[in-house]
Design a protein around this motif. Structure first.
Motif, PDB file in Angstrom:
ATOM      1  N   ALA A  31     -14.952 -15.258   5.993  1.00  0.00           N
ATOM      2  CA  ALA A  31     -15.386 -13.858   5.913  1.00  0.00           C
ATOM      3  C   ALA A  31     -14.369 -12.968   6.611  1.00  0.00           C
ATOM      4  CB  ALA A  31     -16.759 -13.704   6.544  1.00  0.00           C
ATOM      5  N   GLY A  32     -14.004 -11.869   5.986  1.00  0.00           N
ATOM      6  CA  GLY A  32     -13.108 -10.907   6.604  1.00  0.00           C
ATOM      7  C   GLY A  32     -11.637 -11.248   6.512  1.00  0.00           C
ATOM      8  N   GLU A  33     -11.288 -12.400   5.920  1.00  0.00           N
ATOM      9  CA  GLU A  33      -9.862 -12.764   5.818  1.00  0.00           C
ATOM     10  C   GLU A  33      -9.253 -12.223   4.533  1.00  0.00           C
ATOM     11  OE1 GLU A  33      -9.596 -17.039   8.162  1.00  0.00           O
ATOM     12  OE2 GLU A  33      -9.297 -16.992   6.010  1.00  0.00           O
ATOM     13  N   ILE A  34      -8.002 -11.815   4.632  1.00  0.00           N
ATOM     14  CA  ILE A  34      -7.278 -11.361   3.451  1.00  0.00           C
ATOM     15  C   ILE A  34      -6.169 -12.366   3.154  1.00  0.00           C
ATOM     16  CG2 ILE A  34      -6.103  -9.418   2.363  1.00  0.00           C
ATOM     17  CD1 ILE A  34      -8.606  -8.418   3.536  1.00  0.00           C
ATOM     18  N   LEU A  35      -6.265 -12.982   1.991  1.00  0.00           N
ATOM     19  CA  LEU A  35      -5.283 -13.986   1.578  1.00  0.00           C
ATOM     20  C   LEU A  35      -4.386 -13.394   0.496  1.00  0.00           C
ATOM     21  CD1 LEU A  35      -4.229 -16.988   1.345  1.00  0.00           C
ATOM     22  CD2 LEU A  35      -6.019 -17.308  -0.369  1.00  0.00           C
ATOM     23  N   GLY A  36      -3.099 -13.412   0.732  1.00  0.00           N
ATOM     24  CA  GLY A  36      -2.148 -12.965  -0.283  1.00  0.00           C
ATOM     25  C   GLY A  36      -1.655 -14.154  -1.091  1.00  0.00           C
ATOM     26  N   VAL A  37      -1.484 -13.964  -2.391  1.00  0.00           N
ATOM     27  CA  VAL A  37      -0.890 -14.999  -3.239  1.00  0.00           C
ATOM     28  C   VAL A  37       0.372 -14.401  -3.842  1.00  0.00           C
ATOM     29  CG1 VAL A  37      -1.234 -16.533  -5.195  1.00  0.00           C
ATOM     30  CG2 VAL A  37      -3.189 -15.887  -3.777  1.00  0.00           C
ATOM     31  N   VAL A  38       1.521 -14.949  -3.469  1.00  0.00           N
ATOM     32  CA  VAL A  38       2.777 -14.401  -3.985  1.00  0.00           C
ATOM     33  C   VAL A  38       3.511 -15.441  -4.821  1.00  0.00           C
ATOM     34  CG1 VAL A  38       3.098 -12.776  -2.078  1.00  0.00           C
ATOM     35  CG2 VAL A  38       4.115 -15.046  -1.942  1.00  0.00           C
ATOM     36  N   LEU A 193      -4.898   3.235   2.547  1.00  0.00           N
ATOM     37  CA  LEU A 193      -6.315   3.374   2.232  1.00  0.00           C
ATOM     38  C   LEU A 193      -6.996   2.002   2.150  1.00  0.00           C
ATOM     39  CD1 LEU A 193      -8.580   5.360   1.119  1.00  0.00           C
ATOM     40  CD2 LEU A 193      -7.848   4.584  -1.132  1.00  0.00           C
ATOM     41  N   LEU A 194      -6.369   1.085   1.415  1.00  0.00           N
ATOM     42  CA  LEU A 194      -6.955  -0.250   1.265  1.00  0.00           C
ATOM     43  C   LEU A 194      -7.116  -0.927   2.616  1.00  0.00           C
ATOM     44  CD1 LEU A 194      -5.273  -1.897  -1.842  1.00  0.00           C
ATOM     45  CD2 LEU A 194      -7.713  -1.558  -1.447  1.00  0.00           C
ATOM     46  N   ARG A 195      -6.092  -0.764   3.444  1.00  0.00           N
ATOM     47  CA  ARG A 195      -6.116  -1.421   4.739  1.00  0.00           C
ATOM     48  C   ARG A 195      -7.271  -0.889   5.592  1.00  0.00           C
ATOM     49  NH1 ARG A 195      -4.111  -0.772   9.708  1.00  0.00           N
ATOM     50  NH2 ARG A 195      -3.810  -2.727  10.814  1.00  0.00           N
ATOM     51  N   ARG A 196      -7.431   0.447   5.587  1.00  0.00           N
ATOM     52  CA  ARG A 196      -8.542   1.038   6.344  1.00  0.00           C
ATOM     53  C   ARG A 196      -9.888   0.532   5.826  1.00  0.00           C
ATOM     54  NH1 ARG A 196      -5.810   5.848   6.126  1.00  0.00           N
ATOM     55  NH2 ARG A 196      -7.116   6.719   4.485  1.00  0.00           N
ATOM     56  N   LEU A 197     -10.023   0.473   4.501  1.00  0.00           N
ATOM     57  CA  LEU A 197     -11.313   0.088   3.929  1.00  0.00           C
ATOM     58  C   LEU A 197     -11.647  -1.382   4.192  1.00  0.00           C
ATOM     59  CD1 LEU A 197     -11.223   2.026   0.536  1.00  0.00           C
ATOM     60  CD2 LEU A 197     -12.657   2.526   2.521  1.00  0.00           C
ATOM     61  N   VAL A 198     -10.683  -2.271   3.988  1.00  0.00           N
ATOM     62  CA  VAL A 198     -11.000  -3.689   4.197  1.00  0.00           C
ATOM     63  C   VAL A 198     -11.336  -3.945   5.659  1.00  0.00           C
ATOM     64  CG1 VAL A 198      -9.704  -4.601   2.235  1.00  0.00           C
ATOM     65  CG2 VAL A 198      -8.571  -4.401   4.436  1.00  0.00           C
ATOM     66  N   VAL A 215       1.966  -7.594   1.170  1.00  0.00           N
ATOM     67  CA  VAL A 215       1.528  -8.721   1.974  1.00  0.00           C
ATOM     68  C   VAL A 215       1.578  -8.399   3.467  1.00  0.00           C
ATOM     69  CG1 VAL A 215       2.336 -10.985   2.703  1.00  0.00           C
ATOM     70  CG2 VAL A 215       2.091 -10.468   0.275  1.00  0.00           C
ATOM     71  N   ARG A 216       2.701  -7.831   3.890  1.00  0.00           N
ATOM     72  CA  ARG A 216       2.867  -7.473   5.302  1.00  0.00           C
ATOM     73  C   ARG A 216       1.797  -6.486   5.761  1.00  0.00           C
ATOM     74  NH1 ARG A 216       7.907  -8.817   7.723  1.00  0.00           N
ATOM     75  NH2 ARG A 216       9.367  -8.704   6.005  1.00  0.00           N
ATOM     76  N   MET A 217       1.470  -5.534   4.887  1.00  0.00           N
ATOM     77  CA  MET A 217       0.507  -4.491   5.246  1.00  0.00           C
ATOM     78  C   MET A 217      -0.926  -5.008   5.276  1.00  0.00           C
ATOM     79  SD  MET A 217       1.399  -1.282   5.756  1.00  0.00           S
ATOM     80  CE  MET A 217       0.014  -0.289   5.205  1.00  0.00           C
ATOM     81  N   LEU A 218      -1.257  -5.883   4.340  1.00  0.00           N
ATOM     82  CA  LEU A 218      -2.668  -6.185   4.121  1.00  0.00           C
ATOM     83  C   LEU A 218      -3.111  -7.575   4.546  1.00  0.00           C
ATOM     84  CD1 LEU A 218      -3.683  -4.896   0.563  1.00  0.00           C
ATOM     85  CD2 LEU A 218      -4.405  -4.011   2.766  1.00  0.00           C
ATOM     86  N   CYS A 219      -2.234  -8.559   4.389  1.00  0.00           N
ATOM     87  CA  CYS A 219      -2.733  -9.933   4.365  1.00  0.00           C
ATOM     88  C   CYS A 219      -2.624 -10.645   5.707  1.00  0.00           C
ATOM     89  CB  CYS A 219      -1.986 -10.742   3.308  1.00  0.00           C
ATOM     90  SG  CYS A 219      -2.125 -10.013   1.676  1.00  0.00           S
ATOM     91  N   ASP A 220      -3.682 -11.371   6.074  1.00  0.00           N
ATOM     92  CA  ASP A 220      -3.645 -12.244   7.246  1.00  0.00           C
ATOM     93  C   ASP A 220      -2.897 -13.527   6.913  1.00  0.00           C
ATOM     94  OD1 ASP A 220      -5.632 -10.624   8.656  1.00  0.00           O
ATOM     95  OD2 ASP A 220      -7.056 -11.457   7.213  1.00  0.00           O
TER      96      ASP A 220
END
Lengths: 258, 229
Positions: A31-38, A193-198, A215-220
């Motif tokens: 819960a609450g984790e942001i996973l980036g797939v590159v 905006l996305l970062r604030r909302l998530v 990825v740098r901005m959003l993903c854990d």
């Protein structure tokens, strides 16, 4: 932080004819984790995302999701109706092209309100008030509520799509290149905006992108795919600062340092 | 508080014909609560690499890194992501050599964000952050601005504030005072010293002799890894 993951994928594989789109993909998302797939185009990122979101049935493997009751349930063992209910209530899906995620023939307010009606809201005043609040959350002026999204700029359409997805308070949002196709300054604003909302909503998310800035901005966390397989994974800073696979090193060396 | 055993870390450069650079070869380190250990040795010997391994930023090939987190010892080598994130949120504070933050966020907000891991109250987090920025002499007119345009010394004070605003029981300090002038250096050394005296375990790299003398209880000498064929 709980030990039961929100989403659990094991051995997910999908081929189209003889072409392998993804193979043996597994991970746990909390819960609450942001996973980036590159990975580059054609590496199987979007196919994987559609399998995770229950839109494509994998050839092998398992995708399990823990709903609000806390039990992990196999997404593909559910009935079609249950899967649709999950997609409406617990999940969101943000498409790269807002036209794929919006209804272009109805107003901005109706695009947001429709999601609420789908989860049982009936009171017109409450739906309109919530739609207005969400338009404000995504920085769309209140006087655009009755306009058709076709008249919006690309960045505004994308923000509207995000509002449509988040208004029903999902716990997990799938995003497919959410900033693709937008110019750089619009991308930056959308990412902020996305970062604030998530963060505010404690959302979990799987974000497919080829943009390491996203990825740098959003993903854990980060998963790097090449030719349908995960070649490296770890926390975002681990993968970007200490890339170990040859493909990841190529990817990281191709960008300007932050 | 923190034990590293038999750490091995090398870098394989696939784009340079697969050259392997060994850096750490079986390093050990133990740090107790209330103690500050200085890492010693010439440039390139692997001091920063060791700190980055302790933070879980670099992934060692072998060894164990055990830290006390929420009352239990956990191993950071091979730890699942959620655990490592939790350890970084509440247990290990790392002052990197250079500030690295998400762009377009004001300095004060960057510090508040860290304080929120230690207090549920947004108001208290704000007060703590303002107190820390004041203690580090960062002019209030800069607080609302993103640090990208700050001088090196100002950025480093934001970096320090982000760590010292929390009650991290473990501190990793990579040349925390190098970019600071004498007055700001004194303030930073005093604040770090307070954290250690109140029980934090600290490991640091201090090229600045003054900081090293005033902060460290003992030093650990790193030896260069042998070049392997």
């Amino acid at each position: 932080m709980s030990r039961v993951p929100l989403l659990c994928a094991e051995g997910v594989a999908k081929s189209f004819g003889a072409r392998v789109a993804c193979r043996d993909v597994g991970f746990e998302l909390h819960a609450g984790e942001i996973l980036g797939v590159v990975g580059e185009s054609g590496s199987g990122k979007t196919t994987l995302l559609r399998c995770l979101a229950g839109q494509l049935t994998p050839d092998a493997g398992r995708v399990a999701y823990a709903d609000r009751s806390g039990a992990l349930r196999d997404v593909f063992a559910m009935s079609e109706a249950e899967r649709r209910r999950l997609a409406r209530t617990e999940w969101g899906f943000v498409h790269q092209n807002p036209r794929d995620g919006l209804r272009m023939g109805i107003s901005a307010g109706a695009n947001v309100g429709e999601r609420l009606m789908a989860v049982g809201w009936r009171h017109y005043g409450a739906i309109r008030a919530s739609a207005l609040a969400w338009l404000a959350n995504v920085e769309i002026a209140a006087d655009r509520i009755d306009d058709l999204p076709a008249g919006f700029s690309g960045g505004m359409q994308q923000r509207l799509q995000i509002a449509r997805n988040l208004v029903s308070e999902p716990r997990l949002v799938y995003m497919d290149e959410p900033t693709g196709g937008l110019d750089v300054s619009v991308q930056a604003r959308l990412l902020d905006l996305l970062r604030r909302l998530v963060q505010r909503l404690q959302l979990a998310s799987v974000v497919v992108t080829h943009d390491l800035g996203v990825v740098r901005m959003l993903c854990d966390r980060l998963m790097v795919m090449q030719a349908g397989e995960v070649v490296e994974e770890g926390l975002t800073d681990q993968v970007l600062d200490d890339p170990q696979h040859a493909y990841t090193q190529l990817l990281v060396s191709s960008i300007l340092p932050a | 508080m923190l034990t590293a055993q038999a750490l091995r870390k090398s870098f394989t450069l696939h784009l340079r014909g697969g050259v392997t650079l060994p850096v750490l070869e079986g390093n050990d380190l133990t740090v107790a609560a209330g103690e500050c250990v200085g890492l010693l040795g010439p440039s390139g010997v692997g001091k920063s690499t060791l700190l980055r391994c302790l933070y879980g930023n670099y992934r060692p090939q072998a060894g164990r890194i055990r830290v006390r987190h929420d009352g239990a010892m956990v191993d950071l080598v091979g730890a699942p992501p959620y655990l490592l994130l939790a350890v970084r949120r509440r247990t290990i504070g790392y002052v990197s050599q250079f500030l690295r933050v998400i762009p377009r966020i004001g300095a004060l907000d960057l510090v508040i964000e860290r304080a929120l891991a230690f207090t549920p109250s947004e108001e208290e987090a704000r007060i703590r952050a303002m107190t820390m920025l004041t203690a580090l002499n960062l002019p209030a007119r800069l607080w609302a601005l993103p640090p990208a345009t700050f001088s090196g010394g100002e950025q480093q004070r934001v970096n320090l504030a982000r760590v010292l605003v929390g009650d991290y029981p473990i501190l990793l300090l990579d040349e925390p005072t190098a970019a600071l002038d004498q007055q700001n250096r004194d303030a930073a050394i005093e604040l770090i010293g307070q954290r250690v005296r109140s029980g934090a375990a600290a490991v640091g790299i201090f090229h600045d002799a003054d900081a090293r003398r005033r902060l460290t209880d003992r030093g650990v000498e790193l030896v260069p890894a042998r070049e392997t064929a």
